[in-house]
Scaffold this motif. Structure first.
Motif, short mmCIF file in Angstrom:
data_model
loop_
_atom_site.label_atom_id
_atom_site.label_comp_id
_atom_site.label_asym_id
_atom_site.label_seq_id
_atom_site.Cartn_x
_atom_site.Cartn_y
_atom_site.Cartn_z
N VAL A 3 0.71 -0.84 0.41
CA VAL A 3 0.21 -0.03 0.09
C VAL A 3 0.83 1.26 -0.26
CG1 VAL A 3 -1.70 1.38 1.05
CG2 VAL A 3 -1.96 -0.98 0.81
N ASP A 4 1.85 1.43 0.71
CA ASP A 4 2.35 2.10 0.31
C ASP A 4 3.51 2.74 -1.05
OD1 ASP A 4 2.24 2.93 3.52
OD2 ASP A 4 4.49 2.22 4.52
N ALA A 5 3.86 1.98 -1.34
CA ALA A 5 4.80 2.28 -2.26
C ALA A 5 3.42 2.69 -3.39
CB ALA A 5 5.35 0.30 -2.76
N ALA A 6 2.10 1.50 -3.69
CA ALA A 6 1.07 1.88 -4.30
C ALA A 6 1.13 3.41 -4.40
CB ALA A 6 -0.28 1.25 -4.48
N SER A 7 0.53 4.07 -3.28
CA SER A 7 0.45 4.99 -2.58
C SER A 7 1.13 5.93 -3.15
CB SER A 7 -0.25 5.76 -1.25
OG SER A 7 -0.63 4.70 -0.67
N GLY A 8 2.69 5.88 -3.34
CA GLY A 8 4.12 6.68 -3.22
C GLY A 8 3.55 6.89 -5.20
N VAL A 9 3.13 5.20 -5.67
CA VAL A 9 3.14 5.89 -7.87
C VAL A 9 1.89 6.24 -7.74
CG1 VAL A 9 3.42 4.49 -9.00
CG2 VAL A 9 4.75 3.84 -7.49
N LEU A 10 1.23 6.32 -7.10
CA LEU A 10 -0.42 6.56 -7.72
C LEU A 10 -1.00 7.66 -7.53
CD1 LEU A 10 -2.81 3.61 -6.96
CD2 LEU A 10 -1.35 3.87 -8.87
N ALA A 11 -0.28 8.63 -6.61
CA ALA A 11 0.24 9.55 -6.07
C ALA A 11 -0.15 11.19 -7.08
CB ALA A 11 0.13 10.16 -4.50
N GLN A 12 1.03 10.50 -8.22
CA GLN A 12 2.09 11.17 -8.86
C GLN A 12 1.34 10.44 -10.10
OE1 GLN A 12 3.93 13.52 -7.84
NE2 GLN A 12 3.60 12.78 -5.87
N PHE A 13 0.83 9.76 -10.43
CA PHE A 13 0.24 8.94 -11.52
C PHE A 13 -1.30 9.99 -12.36
CE2 PHE A 13 -2.09 6.33 -14.19
CZ PHE A 13 -1.25 6.36 -15.34
N ALA A 14 -1.06 11.16 -12.56
CA ALA A 14 -1.97 12.00 -13.36
C ALA A 14 -1.47 12.84 -14.08
CB ALA A 14 -1.98 13.40 -12.21
N GLY A 15 -2.37 13.85 -14.93
CA GLY A 15 -1.68 13.97 -16.44
C GLY A 15 -2.29 13.48 -17.15
N TYR B 251 -9.66 12.92 -10.43
CA TYR B 251 -8.92 13.02 -8.92
C TYR B 251 -8.65 12.00 -8.17
CZ TYR B 251 -8.54 17.83 -11.97
OH TYR B 251 -8.07 18.74 -12.62
N LEU B 252 -9.90 11.48 -7.45
CA LEU B 252 -9.78 10.78 -6.88
C LEU B 252 -8.91 9.71 -6.75
CD1 LEU B 252 -14.15 10.28 -5.77
CD2 LEU B 252 -12.13 11.80 -4.92
N TYR B 253 -8.49 9.28 -7.89
CA TYR B 253 -7.69 8.47 -8.30
C TYR B 253 -5.86 8.87 -7.30
CZ TYR B 253 -5.43 4.59 -11.04
OH TYR B 253 -4.53 3.97 -11.57
N PHE B 254 -5.84 9.85 -8.08
CA PHE B 254 -4.32 10.93 -6.85
C PHE B 254 -4.46 10.93 -5.90
CE2 PHE B 254 -5.32 13.73 -10.23
CZ PHE B 254 -5.61 15.06 -9.52
N GLN B 255 -5.85 12.14 -5.53
CA GLN B 255 -5.77 12.65 -3.95
C GLN B 255 -5.84 11.52 -3.48
OE1 GLN B 255 -6.04 15.53 -3.95
NE2 GLN B 255 -7.75 16.26 -4.22
N ILE B 256 -7.07 9.91 -2.93
CA ILE B 256 -7.05 8.93 -1.43
C ILE B 256 -5.53 8.53 -1.56
CG2 ILE B 256 -7.82 6.85 -1.61
CD1 ILE B 256 -10.21 7.62 -2.64
N PRO B 257 -4.75 8.41 -2.38
CA PRO B 257 -3.44 7.81 -2.11
C PRO B 257 -2.41 8.96 -1.75
CG PRO B 257 -3.60 6.81 -4.69
CD PRO B 257 -4.54 7.90 -4.30
N LEU B 258 -2.35 10.31 -2.21
CA LEU B 258 -2.25 11.27 -0.81
C LEU B 258 -2.52 11.60 0.01
CD1 LEU B 258 0.08 13.82 -1.35
CD2 LEU B 258 -1.74 14.80 -1.78
N MET B 259 -3.39 11.08 0.45
CA MET B 259 -4.40 11.12 1.74
C MET B 259 -3.42 9.87 2.59
SD MET B 259 -6.20 12.63 4.01
CE MET B 259 -6.55 13.02 5.52
N VAL B 260 -3.87 9.38 1.96
CA VAL B 260 -2.47 7.97 2.61
C VAL B 260 -0.86 7.91 3.21
CG1 VAL B 260 -2.27 5.62 2.73
CG2 VAL B 260 -3.99 6.19 1.68
N ILE B 261 -0.42 8.90 1.82
CA ILE B 261 1.06 8.95 2.56
C ILE B 261 0.80 10.41 3.27
CG2 ILE B 261 2.88 10.11 1.15
CD1 ILE B 261 2.33 9.28 -1.05
N THR B 262 0.16 11.47 3.79
CA THR B 262 0.06 12.30 4.22
C THR B 262 -0.61 12.03 5.43
OG1 THR B 262 -2.00 13.56 3.66
CG2 THR B 262 0.29 13.90 2.23
N PHE B 263 -1.32 11.60 5.75
CA PHE B 263 -2.17 10.86 7.17
C PHE B 263 -1.76 10.24 7.81
CE2 PHE B 263 -6.04 10.42 9.48
CZ PHE B 263 -6.19 11.26 10.55
#
Length: 284
Positions: A98-110, A155-167
């Motif tokens: 989950v940590d690795a996936a969150s780090g990747v998906l939080a940057q998977f935008a554009g 947007y939720l696709y990269f917002q949820i992983p970003l929340m996991v990383i920060t919270f």
């Protein structure tokens, strides 16, 4: 000797300082500065006054609405994921994944994220066609993916992983001694969360929420790839102002729009800094 070490430390920061000035501060000043000049180069406030135009206000309203929806939903779902992860082993396979996936998906935008959604649930996407074969038409009310509501899912696709990383670090910072003290004094699990857990985590949660809001408010690539007609959010309206000589009867309107975004972002990040300072008191 201490003075020399301080000088050497400052010298080590020089490349980073130059990078910030050249690629952040200078472009920001140039972008905002153009909003105070007309097509002939004369100083004017017409572009700034255009921020009160109904079209511009509607665009800012759409951007704030989209950012608020995706940040709140992303924060709530991300916090629940963090709560579930706290009960797992810190070095376990699930936590690592989950940590690795969150780090990747939080940057998977554009553009890549937009392409993925188009290929999966676009008008001719794989899932769309499979559902159509089953008699389910997800676009019976219109092709919403290519409009403002269609930005919520990407947007939720990269917002949820970003929340996991920060919270997650804040949730892990709850000390077991606090739960033990609450239990010793006869407190229940409900009293622990209402009197200890939630008050301690609130600054971190709302700080992460503001970070998600700022992330969605400034996002451009995914929206630009999905929405080709119109400019329902501010970043796309800035693109429209840059690609045409005059927008809403005013030249250099992009600089004024950028100024409006910077003001909002400054308020949000200022509140974020205050919340992080308060949250850090419980992490010592």
């Amino acid at each position: 000797m201490p003075a020399r070490r301080g000088w050497l430390a400052g010298l080590g920061l020089l490349p980073f300082g130059a990078y910030v000035v050249i690629f952040l501060a200078l472009p920001t000043l140039l972008a905002v500065g153009t909003g105070f000049f007309d097509a002939d180069g004369a100083v004017t406030l017409d572009n700034v006054a255009a921020l009160g135009d109904p079209v511009v206000l509607q665009t800012f309203g759409n951007t704030l609405w989209l950012s608020l929806i995706t940040s709140v939903v992303g924060a709530v779902i991300g916090a629940l994921v963090c709560y579930a992860l706290v009960g797992t082993k810190p070095a376990g396979a699930l936590r690592s994944f989950v940590d690795a996936a969150s780090g990747v998906l939080a940057q998977f935008a554009g553009v890549m994220l937009a392409f993925a959604f188009i290929a999966v649930i676009g008008a001719q996407g794989v899932v769309t066609l499979l559902l159509a074969d089953a008699g389910i038409d997800i676009y019976s009310g219109g092709i919403w993916l290519y409009d403002l509501p269609g930005l919520i899912l990407p947007y939720l696709y990269f917002q949820i992983p970003l929340m996991v990383i920060t919270f997650l670090p804040a949730l892990e910072g709850l000390k077991p001694q606090w739960a033990e003290a609450n239990s010793t004094l006869g407190g229940s699990a409900l009293s622990f969360w209402t009197r200890i857990g939630i008050p301690v985590l609130a600054p971190s949660f709302f700080g992460s929420l503001l970070l998600l809001f700022a992330n969605a408010f400034s996002a451009y690539g995914t929206a630009a790839a999905l929405i080709s007609q119109g400019s329902p959010i501010v970043p796309l309206q800035i693109r429209g102002a840059l690609s045409s000589e005059v927008l809403l009867g005013r030249a250099n309107l992009a600089g004024a729009l950028a100024l409006g975004m910077i003001v909002i972002m400054a308020i949000v990040m200022g509140a974020y800094a205050l919340l992080q300072r308060r949250a850090s008191r419980w992490q010592r």
